[in-house]
Design a protein around this motif. Structure first.
Motif, PDB file in Angstrom:
ATOM      1  N   ALA A  51       0.815  -1.313  -0.075  1.00  0.00           N
ATOM      2  CA  ALA A  51       0.083  -0.140   0.050  1.00  0.00           C
ATOM      3  C   ALA A  51       0.832   1.165  -0.037  1.00  0.00           C
ATOM      4  O   ALA A  51       0.472   2.206  -0.646  1.00  0.00           O
ATOM      5  CB  ALA A  51      -0.863   0.007   1.350  1.00  0.00           C
ATOM      6  N   SER A  52       1.954   1.454   0.972  1.00  0.00           N
ATOM      7  CA  SER A  52       2.877   2.520   0.776  1.00  0.00           C
ATOM      8  C   SER A  52       3.453   2.589  -0.650  1.00  0.00           C
ATOM      9  O   SER A  52       3.669   3.449  -1.099  1.00  0.00           O
ATOM     10  CB  SER A  52       3.963   2.187   1.832  1.00  0.00           C
ATOM     11  N   ILE A  53       3.687   1.587  -1.012  1.00  0.00           N
ATOM     12  CA  ILE A  53       4.458   1.697  -2.411  1.00  0.00           C
ATOM     13  C   ILE A  53       3.391   2.324  -3.576  1.00  0.00           C
ATOM     14  O   ILE A  53       3.750   3.150  -4.421  1.00  0.00           O
ATOM     15  CB  ILE A  53       4.936   0.167  -2.986  1.00  0.00           C
ATOM     16  N   LEU A  54       2.282   1.683  -3.566  1.00  0.00           N
ATOM     17  CA  LEU A  54       1.221   2.338  -4.278  1.00  0.00           C
ATOM     18  C   LEU A  54       0.940   4.000  -4.313  1.00  0.00           C
ATOM     19  O   LEU A  54       0.808   4.576  -5.177  1.00  0.00           O
ATOM     20  CB  LEU A  54       0.017   1.641  -4.190  1.00  0.00           C
ATOM     21  N   MET A  55       1.069   4.403  -2.920  1.00  0.00           N
ATOM     22  CA  MET A  55       1.123   5.742  -2.588  1.00  0.00           C
ATOM     23  C   MET A  55       2.176   6.352  -3.457  1.00  0.00           C
ATOM     24  O   MET A  55       2.027   7.450  -3.970  1.00  0.00           O
ATOM     25  CB  MET A  55       1.269   5.855  -1.158  1.00  0.00           C
ATOM     26  N   ILE A  56       3.471   6.047  -3.381  1.00  0.00           N
ATOM     27  CA  ILE A  56       4.591   6.470  -3.891  1.00  0.00           C
ATOM     28  C   ILE A  56       4.344   6.400  -5.352  1.00  0.00           C
ATOM     29  O   ILE A  56       4.929   7.329  -5.907  1.00  0.00           O
ATOM     30  CB  ILE A  56       6.002   5.633  -3.268  1.00  0.00           C
ATOM     31  N   ALA A  57       4.103   5.549  -5.927  1.00  0.00           N
ATOM     32  CA  ALA A  57       3.747   5.428  -7.246  1.00  0.00           C
ATOM     33  C   ALA A  57       3.001   6.371  -7.793  1.00  0.00           C
ATOM     34  O   ALA A  57       3.433   6.930  -8.980  1.00  0.00           O
ATOM     35  CB  ALA A  57       3.234   3.935  -7.628  1.00  0.00           C
ATOM     36  N   GLY A  58       1.711   6.600  -6.966  1.00  0.00           N
ATOM     37  CA  GLY A  58       1.030   7.526  -7.600  1.00  0.00           C
ATOM     38  C   GLY A  58       1.543   9.067  -7.744  1.00  0.00           C
ATOM     39  O   GLY A  58       1.252   9.864  -8.563  1.00  0.00           O
ATOM     40  N   VAL A  59       2.243   9.113  -6.557  1.00  0.00           N
ATOM     41  CA  VAL A  59       3.010  10.600  -6.333  1.00  0.00           C
ATOM     42  C   VAL A  59       3.932  10.807  -7.579  1.00  0.00           C
ATOM     43  O   VAL A  59       4.071  11.668  -8.293  1.00  0.00           O
ATOM     44  CB  VAL A  59       3.611  10.645  -5.331  1.00  0.00           C
ATOM     45  N   ALA A  60       4.854   9.893  -7.824  1.00  0.00           N
ATOM     46  CA  ALA A  60       5.700   9.705  -9.038  1.00  0.00           C
ATOM     47  C   ALA A  60       5.019  10.054 -10.375  1.00  0.00           C
ATOM     48  O   ALA A  60       5.584  10.687 -11.179  1.00  0.00           O
ATOM     49  CB  ALA A  60       6.488   8.393  -8.994  1.00  0.00           C
ATOM     50  N   LEU A  61       3.963   9.257 -10.382  1.00  0.00           N
ATOM     51  CA  LEU A  61       3.296   9.402 -11.786  1.00  0.00           C
ATOM     52  C   LEU A  61       2.805  10.737 -12.095  1.00  0.00           C
ATOM     53  O   LEU A  61       2.864  11.281 -13.045  1.00  0.00           O
ATOM     54  CB  LEU A  61       2.108   8.056 -11.552  1.00  0.00           C
ATOM     55  N   GLY A  62       2.010  11.308 -10.961  1.00  0.00           N
ATOM     56  CA  GLY A  62       1.605  12.628 -11.161  1.00  0.00           C
ATOM     57  C   GLY A  62       2.911  13.834 -11.344  1.00  0.00           C
ATOM     58  O   GLY A  62       2.591  14.691 -11.812  1.00  0.00           O
TER      59      GLY A  62
END
Length: 363
Positions: A273-284
């Motif tokens: 779940a923490s990695i998905l949060m980071i992935a969303g931030v990096a994507l945007g």
């Protein structure tokens, strides 16, 4: 580099607020309003990550810890509210009918205590953790690994305490939200509006921080920490403030996610779940104002929409998009907008000065 007009982000926040608070409730049905509320909750956590990572250079891969603190604080209150006064939650009765309510559950019967816990617990935990790490100048990959290890440890702890927290099953079946019936459509809309409004408030807070003296110091600490120390500032304190603010936002996100999703389990706060949060931030785009929020909402939509129709394949799509963005647009998709805006708002080049001819010499 061309800077955007200082009032453009504020106008963008106003447009974003109109879309979330006015247009969406008028155009979307109850199902999509509830989903959009969950995306807003994830975006709140992402805004905090953008501040800590994008502006401060701290790769916070353990935000699931603070997300979990807020989520379980809210879930415990909603569970007790559903059980009624002086009654045990259903899952505790099933595991051990003769045991009483654990002592740390009892204060969560109070609405005021629950709200204070959501706001204060992350401050205490983040302050202790951040002080210990930043004062020892732990950063980079070591900082990321340590924070992620804490998220894993918390998820394992909750999974192993079945009687106290529900274990892997988590907490669910909430019927009330601070006295309001959750099954009522109007109340569901109210919970969504609260989550959307909190997202707008978080964007305003980060916008103000970015343009303040603290925002300048945070960027300076990210880019030249030793120079900041030479100028008389303590980089550890600057990082600590950003880390604590990000932790509070993650806790608020977890608290709002619970009544919208109707459940919280260790899977929502662990490493993945923490990695998905980071992935969303990096994507945007971690360094922009809107990039983390929009990226997190996009990942949330993919998880709920593509994940339900193609559970074994959507994560590969996310991984492919993440790799393409990292390779071709390292600063995220929002950097494309910044470049386009920079071209639009580029000031015209001044015309070359024409030297006046020398006056003719008269004899």
């Amino acid at each position: 580099m061309t800077k955007l007009k200082p009032w453009l982000p504020l106008i963008g926040i106003g447009v974003f607020a109109a879309l979330l608070l006015v247009i969406a409730p008028l155009t979307l049905n109850a199902h999509w309003i509830n989903n959009l509320g969950k995306y807003c909750a994830l975006a709140i956590a992402a805004v905090g990550i953008g501040l800590a990572w994008g502006r401060g250079g701290m790769l916070v891969m353990g935000q699931g810890v603070f997300f979990g603190l807020g989520a379980y604080a809210m879930a415990m209150h909603l569970t007790l509210e559903t059980a009624g006064p002086d009654n045990l939650p259903t899952f505790m009765i099933l595991y051990d009918p003769l045991a009483g309510l654990p002592a740390f559950w009892e204060p969560f019967r109070s609405e005021a205590f629950t709200v204070l816990a959501i706001l204060i617990l992350p401050v205490i935990v983040a302050s202790i953790l951040g002080y210990a790490l930043f004062k020892r100048r732990v950063k980079g990959a070591y900082f990321a690994i340590l924070t992620q290890a804490l998220a894993v440890a918390l998820a394992v702890l909750i999974s192993s305490t079945i009687r106290e927290t529900g274990g892997d099953t988590g907490l669910s079946d909430f019927k009330y939200f601070f006295g309001f019936v959750l099954n009522d459509e109007d109340n569901k809309l109210m919970v969504y509006l609260i989550a959307a409004a909190l997202l707008i408030v978080c964007l305003l807070v980060v916008w103000q921080l970015n343009r303040s003296r603290f925002g300048e110091l945070l960027i300076a600490t990210r880019d030249a920490e030793e120079r900041v120390r030479f100028l008389g500032y303590d980089p550890a304190n600057i990082k600590l403030v950003a880390f604590v603010i990000a932790a509070v936002m993650a806790s608020i996100a977890g608290a709002m996610f619970v009544p919208l999703a109707g459940i919280i389990t260790p899977q929502e706060i662990g490493a993945s779940a923490s990695i998905l949060m980071i992935a969303g931030v990096a994507l945007g785009g971690r360094a922009s104002l809107f990039g983390p929020a929009l990226g997190a909402m996009a990942v949330g939509w993919g998880q709920s929409s593509l994940g339900s129709s193609w559970p074994s394949g959507w994560i590969y799509i996310l991984g492919m998009v993440f790799i393409l963005v990292t390779v071709f647009v390292p600063m995220g998709l929002s950097s494309i907008f910044s470049k386009v805006s920079g071209l639009v708002w580029r000031p015209r080049a001044a015309a070359p000065a024409v030297s006046a001819p020398y006056p003719k010499r008269t004899e």
